[in-house]
Write a protein that holds these residues in place. Structure first.
Motif, PDB file in Angstrom:
ATOM      1  N   PRO A 107       0.811  -1.226   0.000  1.00 35.09           N
ATOM      2  CA  PRO A 107       0.000   0.000   0.000  1.00 35.09           C
ATOM      3  C   PRO A 107       0.845   1.276   0.000  1.00 35.09           C
ATOM      4  O   PRO A 107       0.358   2.340  -0.396  1.00 35.09           O
ATOM      5  N   ASN A 111       0.310   2.644  -5.491  1.00 36.05           N
ATOM      6  CA  ASN A 111      -0.412   3.724  -6.150  1.00 36.05           C
ATOM      7  C   ASN A 111       0.550   4.693  -6.854  1.00 36.05           C
ATOM      8  O   ASN A 111       0.318   5.125  -7.986  1.00 36.05           O
ATOM      9  N   ASP A 249       0.486   0.335  11.782  1.00 37.19           N
ATOM     10  CA  ASP A 249      -0.970   0.292  11.619  1.00 37.19           C
ATOM     11  C   ASP A 249      -1.703  -0.227  12.856  1.00 37.19           C
ATOM     12  O   ASP A 249      -2.923  -0.396  12.826  1.00 37.19           O
TER      13      ASP A 249
END
Length: 313
Positions: A107, A111, A249
């Protein structure tokens, strides 16, 4: 002799079955068999021993396969040279990533990479280190991301970053109140690890063996996921170690249970791995630059001790 014939030979050598090899090459089985037969007739030798099940290479066939791999790889370089000359970065590109890296790293860079290089058809596969090495050698992956060093003669490694091990210590543990810990502070007879086959597990085993605190028989092998290990630790079943990026996270409550090791911090080396033939090196370099750009700000540890991912005997 043609490149296509050599490609068919490599497929049969890998799958040890003409039908499966034909399916992988997207041709009919008679077409593949005929081309290999033509090559054998031209060379006046047998590459495969068809009397055995599964099909096996003859002695001369084994030597031909080694040379065929080199020829097919070198033929692929021509397209690479043209694409680099044109400044073109695109086409299909297969990347293997080990399970303990993919959920956190992917992640962070995916992108950015897709936006910057829209013509690259990125195919990502979650694979164990053992599977990655095999697929890289067989040409089924263009590169991979895994813990290193792997000490494989036919593969190259470009270090991306160093990721420290972080201890997850529940509040009922004696070392919970310490700001930094040592290996000896852990419950090494009740440490929770990933299942066998994960190189992160092997790294922890190596870490503890390096410090001569423990042997294999003391470890509990509990789960295939870090989330389950955290829950088991919270239930009072032990402590565990996590890769640093995975800790980013966690919820705030769980973050209070994280403890870093004293310097030099034990860490794993994470690298891009690819064959020495360097096919599609322009895409490999683009991937390296993209990942380095996003990870540099997330990991700023300098004083680390690299723990090998290779299992110790």
């Amino acid at each position: 002799m043609t490149i296509t014939q050599l490609y068919y030979v490599l497929a049969v050598a890998e799958h040890k079955n003409f039908t499966q090899a034909a399916e992988k090459c997207f041709v009919t089985q008679p077409t593949l068999s005929m081309q290999i037969q033509k090559l054998e007739d031209e060379l006046d030798i047998l590459i495969f021993d068809r009397s055995k099940k599964p099909i096996s290479l003859t002695e001369i066939g084994e030597k031909i396969v080694v040379q065929a791999k080199s020829i097919v790889n070198e033929a692929g370089r021509i397209k690479d040279i043209v694409e680099q000359q044109k400044g073109y970065i695109g086409g299909e590109f297969k990347v293997g990533i080990i399970p303990t890296i993919m959920p956190t790293l992917l992640p962070m860079f995916l992108n950015n990479f897709i936006k910057k290089y829209p013509k690259v058809n990125l195919i990502l596969e979650e694979q164990t280190t053992e599977e990655i090495i095999k697929k890289l050698k067989n040409g089924h992956l263009d590169c991979a991301i895994a813990a290193t060093p792997l000490e494989e003669e036919t593969l190259k490694e470009i270090v991306l970053y160093y990721e420290p091990f972080v201890a997850y210590i529940p509040d009922h543990h004696d070392s919970f109140n310490k700001e930094e810990i040592e290996i000896s502070d852990l419950d090494l007879d009740r440490i929770l690890l990933l299942q066998d086959g994960h190189c992160f597990r092997d790294g922890i085993l190596n870490l503890c063996k390096n410090n001569k605190y423990i042997n294999d028989s003391n470890f509990q092998l509990e789960s295939g996921s870090f989330e389950t290990l955290i829950k088991l630790a919270d239930e009072g079943l032990g402590t565990t170690l996590l890769p640093f990026l995975h800790t980013l996270d966690l919820n705030e409550k769980n973050k209070t249970k994280l403890r870093h090791f004293q310097d030099p911090k034990p860490a794993r080396e994470v690298s891009l791995i690819y064959p020495k033939s360097e096919l599609k090196i322009h895409i490999i370099n683009a991937l390296r630059d993209t990942i380095a750009g996003v990870v540099r700000g997330a990991i700023a540890f300098q004083d680390v001790q690299i723990i090998s991912p290779k299992p110790k005997k």
